[in-house]
Enzyme design. Structure first.
Site, PDB file in Angstrom:
ATOM      1  N   LYS A 354       5.242   7.740 -27.991  1.00 16.12           N
ATOM      2  CA  LYS A 354       5.632   8.505 -29.173  1.00 16.12           C
ATOM      3  C   LYS A 354       4.645   8.193 -30.293  1.00 16.12           C
ATOM      4  O   LYS A 354       4.265   7.035 -30.491  1.00 16.12           O
ATOM      5  CB  LYS A 354       7.062   8.131 -29.616  1.00 16.12           C
ATOM      6  CG  LYS A 354       8.102   8.256 -28.502  1.00 16.12           C
ATOM      7  CD  LYS A 354       8.367   9.704 -28.138  1.00 16.12           C
ATOM      8  CE  LYS A 354       9.412   9.811 -27.038  1.00 16.12           C
ATOM      9  NZ  LYS A 354       8.894   9.490 -25.706  1.00 16.12           N
ATOM     10  N   ASP A 355       4.283   9.195 -31.027  1.00 14.78           N
ATOM     11  CA  ASP A 355       3.246   9.017 -32.033  1.00 14.78           C
ATOM     12  C   ASP A 355       3.780   8.387 -33.305  1.00 14.78           C
ATOM     13  O   ASP A 355       4.947   8.034 -33.411  1.00 14.78           O
ATOM     14  CB  ASP A 355       2.558  10.344 -32.334  1.00 14.78           C
ATOM     15  CG  ASP A 355       1.498  10.675 -31.299  1.00 14.78           C
ATOM     16  OD1 ASP A 355       1.233   9.820 -30.448  1.00 14.78           O
ATOM     17  OD2 ASP A 355       0.952  11.789 -31.355  1.00 14.78           O
ATOM     18  N   LYS A 356       2.901   8.322 -34.283  1.00 14.81           N
ATOM     19  CA  LYS A 356       3.118   7.430 -35.410  1.00 14.81           C
ATOM     20  C   LYS A 356       4.010   7.992 -36.514  1.00 14.81           C
ATOM     21  O   LYS A 356       5.071   7.444 -36.796  1.00 14.81           O
ATOM     22  CB  LYS A 356       1.766   7.048 -35.995  1.00 14.81           C
ATOM     23  CG  LYS A 356       1.847   5.998 -37.086  1.00 14.81           C
ATOM     24  CD  LYS A 356       0.468   5.478 -37.409  1.00 14.81           C
ATOM     25  CE  LYS A 356       0.545   4.261 -38.305  1.00 14.81           C
ATOM     26  NZ  LYS A 356      -0.771   3.643 -38.491  1.00 14.81           N
TER      27      LYS A 356
END
Length: 722
Positions: A354-356
């Site tokens: 999952k990205d930031k």
């Protein structure tokens, strides 16, 4: 103040501001904050935008926008090029705790700057020995302030004029006919929430912080062997609340059994601490120290087995838990957890990255770490929560998920209710073109697909040049100096000396060139972790796919035609003339180029051939001399229709207020927000689910009808700000 020269306060303020802009200072300040504050982002469109510009210089995502601009962020299972993972959280906690920074409260949006394409600390150690790793850690912690101060103050808008637009990577078409409208995505990163959907269809939620009852509870001796004063000192050491680096406990009755009980009591009651026995002036002492300290790491074993004491046979080997995180990508989070637990990152497993710039909730598994130790981290870490613990026999596997559930808020929308209704109905009924999003292609002047193309061409000198040559764009000063040294001398050792952070792709490549020489570039490139090497050629495949899908839609529209491809199970077959009416555009797939795929039987097949021929590649021979770089290909659906789509338009006056509750809000018993019938602003709250490897930003692009590239959004936002 007496004795102070005039202007000292102004200079101190400047110094503090400069410190906030330094990545190592920001990491320390963030780490020093004792507890999660999920909703502490800076409010307001203007404040948000200023924060977003600074954010873009560090992470290249999350541009808040006014007229039609869109923040680029993907929170699905496709892992983009990893940014540099250089947060030394435990050491920062120690340092800032001693400096009295526990009460510092920088905005949650401030992040650590990393060179594009850099890799995680965990992955980056595979090809280096322990001594080199230790030297690199020291170099990372000792980044010179002078280097930071010498960085050019070029505006982000100027730097991003060299970036990519959607047109550059083949993203040109929309499926719907509605009129686009303005909105602000990620005015607060909590406006973008992702919940993982497991292979059983269950949506991950953090709703239980309790620790499972362990059959092998601590013995009575372990609970009583330490005095109240000793427990107090150990707790303060564990939570970094004092200046002590260790706590020594004298063994009054010096027997091996007594020492063993003390060792076990400290490790059981105070997870995160390690112990050793020392002789001091003829007396035996048990010395407890923080496991993540550098000196401790040098003196204790770092074997894969996280604990020397036995693991109960009746208990599953893996502790599964739900990880709630804010404003950190998955690898960042795992690196932080591994530092605190004094284990290697590779004992963690997960189903998708999952990205930031979002709040994300996903399942993680870790080998032989107790739920008690993990739950203790809730006291130490900011912007993390761990819960829903259980012991299982097996780890998690990448890709073993059904997808992700998104909750997205577009604030300050300008569209009428009718426009919003039309846009969302189109998203629900038709969907969006399943393009690879902009983050797939990098954020600097050298797109990742260009490197991938050079690898497939076997042009290794060009690969080296593309990765190492000077470039325009947002980069750290030391990386700029490294590139300049390389361009001037072609000496990998000299360029490497300019680079204090050697775990980035550039540092790994230079280390490989130093080791193997310029005549063995393939082996030098092989020092980069495999996933990061493959990221380049996958980027090229994505680049080809985007362009071909745009040509397919331009040529044939949104209806299946004879010669299109559909999947029957895992096998691609052609649509015949008599079967066209049995399919819809949602069934049609397009191939990513490779040796194990077939191509459509219409004009687009020739378009594939022409594009690869122009890139000096043979579409009939996609096998590479090096097996890792041979492309088998794959199939990807052209149009995706989101599931469980719902939406509502709400009115609000205060841009600071959250417009829905997170899992942590619900755990804390916060009531859901109440909306007035009328307000100064309107927001569109969207919920939808997407399958793995699908970019949520492409769905939002379809709703707003806007270019999602950072270059375009930065230009729009800069003009709006002026």
């Amino acid at each position: 103040m007496p004795g102070r020269p005039r202007g000292w306060l102004f200079r101190a303020a400047l110094a503090a501001a400069a410190a906030l802009l330094r990545p190592e200072s920001r990491a320390c300040l963030l780490a020093a904050r004792p507890a999660p504050r999920p909703r502490s982002q800076a409010p307001g469109s203007l404040k948000c935008f200023l924060g977003a510009l600074k954010m873009e210089m560090t992470e290249m995502t999350g541009v808040s926008l006014k007229r039609g601009s869109l923040a680029v962020e993907d929170n699905d299972s496709v892992a983009p090029a990893e940014e540099a993972k250089r947060q030394k959280v435990s050491e920062c906690c120690l340092t800032t705790g001693r400096a009295g920074l526990e009460n510092a409260s920088p905005r949650s949006g401030e992040n650590v700057l990393g060179p594009p394409g850099a890799v995680s600390a965990g992955e980056g150690t595979e090809n280096s020995d322990a001594r080199l790793e230790e030297e690199e850690e020291e170099e990372e912690d000792g980044l010179s302030e002078e280097g930071d101060e010498e960085e050019e103050a070029e505006s982000f808008a100027d730097m991003m004029k060299h970036g990519l637009t959607e047109l550059d990577v083949g993203i040109t078409k929309f499926v719907s006919s509605h009129q686009g409208f303005s909105g602000i995505l990620k005015e607060r990163y909590s406006d973008f929430v992702v919940h993982e959907i497991g292979k059983d269809g269950r949506v991950s939620h953090l709703d239980d912080l309790s620790v499972p009852v362990d059959e092998e509870a601590p013995s009575e001796d372990m609970l009583t062997v330490l005095t109240a004063e000793e427990k107090q000192r150990l707790e303060e050491l564990q939570l970094f609340k004092n200046k002590e680096t260790s706590v020594a406990i004298e063994v009054i009755e010096d027997t091996k059994e007594k020492r063993t009980i003390i060792h076990q009591a400290i490790k059981s009651l105070f997870p995160g601490l390690e112990t050793k026995t020392e002789d001091r002036e003829g007396k035996k002492y048990i010395v407890a120290y923080h496991a993540a300290g550098r000196k401790a790491l040098a003196k204790v074993s770092t074997a894969a087995d996280p604990r020397k004491h036995s693991w109960p046979k009746s208990r599953g080997s893996y502790c599964h838990f739900v990880l709630y995180k804010e404003n950190k990508d998955t690898m960042d989070a795992i690196n932080v957890l591994s530092k605190y637990l004094r284990v290697k990152p590779n004992i963690f497993s997960y189903m998708g990255t999952k990205d930031k710039r979002a709040i994300t909730v996903q399942e993680i598994a870790v080998l032989k770490i107790t739920a008690q130790r993990l739950a203790h981290l809730n006291k130490c870490l900011m912007n993390f929560k761990l819960g829903n613990f259980s012991y299982q026999k097996n780890p998690l596997k990448l890709g073993e998920l059904q997808g992700n559930q998104f909750t997205v808020v577009l604030r300050n929308i300008t569209g009428t209710d009718a426009q919003v209704q039309q846009a969302m109905n189109s998203l629900k009924e038709i969907g969006f073109i399943n393009y690879y999003g902009m983050q797939r292609f990098g954020t600097t002047a050298v797109p990742t697909y260009q490197v991938g193309r050079a690898i497939l061409q076997n042009s290794w000198a060009e690969v080296m040049d593309l990765i190492l040559k000077p470039r325009s764009g947002a980069e750290k000063g030391y990386l700029v100096k490294c590139r300049e040294e390389w361009a001037r001398t072609r000496d990998p050792a000299a360029a490497l000396r300019k680079l204090p952070v050697r775990r980035c792709v550039e540092g790994q490549l230079l280390r490989g060139l130093s080791k193997y020489g310029m005549k063995n570039m393939v082996s030098a490139f092989g020092i980069i972790p495999r996933n990061n090497r493959l990221m380049y050629i996958h980027s090229y495949q994505s680049y080809v796919w985007n362009n071909m899908v745009s040509k397919r839609i331009e040529e044939y529209g949104l209806k299946p035609v004879p010669g299109d491809l559909v999947l029957r199970g895992a096998t691609a077959t052609y649509i015949e003339e008599e079967d066209v009416d049995n399919y819809s555009i949602h069934d049609v797939v397009m191939p990513l180029p490779g040796f194990d795929v077939i191509y459509p039987k219409h004009k687009i097949s020739e378009a594939y051939r022409e594009m690869l021929t122009a890139d000096n590649l043979d579409i009939d021979n996609m096998r590479h001399k090096i097996r890792d770089y041979s492309l088998s290909g794959a199939y990807r659906k052209v149009v995706i229709r989101p599931q469980n789509v719902s939406w509502e338009v709400v009115a609000y006056d205060d841009p600071k207020i959250p417009l829905f509750n997170t899992d942590v809000d619900n755990l804390e018993g916060k009531p859901p927000p109440v909306f007035a019938s009328e307000g100064k602003y309107r927001a569109l709250k969207m919920d939808f689910a997407l399958p793995p490897s699908t970019y949520a930003t492409m769905a939002i692009r379809e709703v707003l009808k806007m270019d999602t590239s950072i270059k375009n959004q930065t230009q729009l936002n800069t003009a709006w700000l002026r």
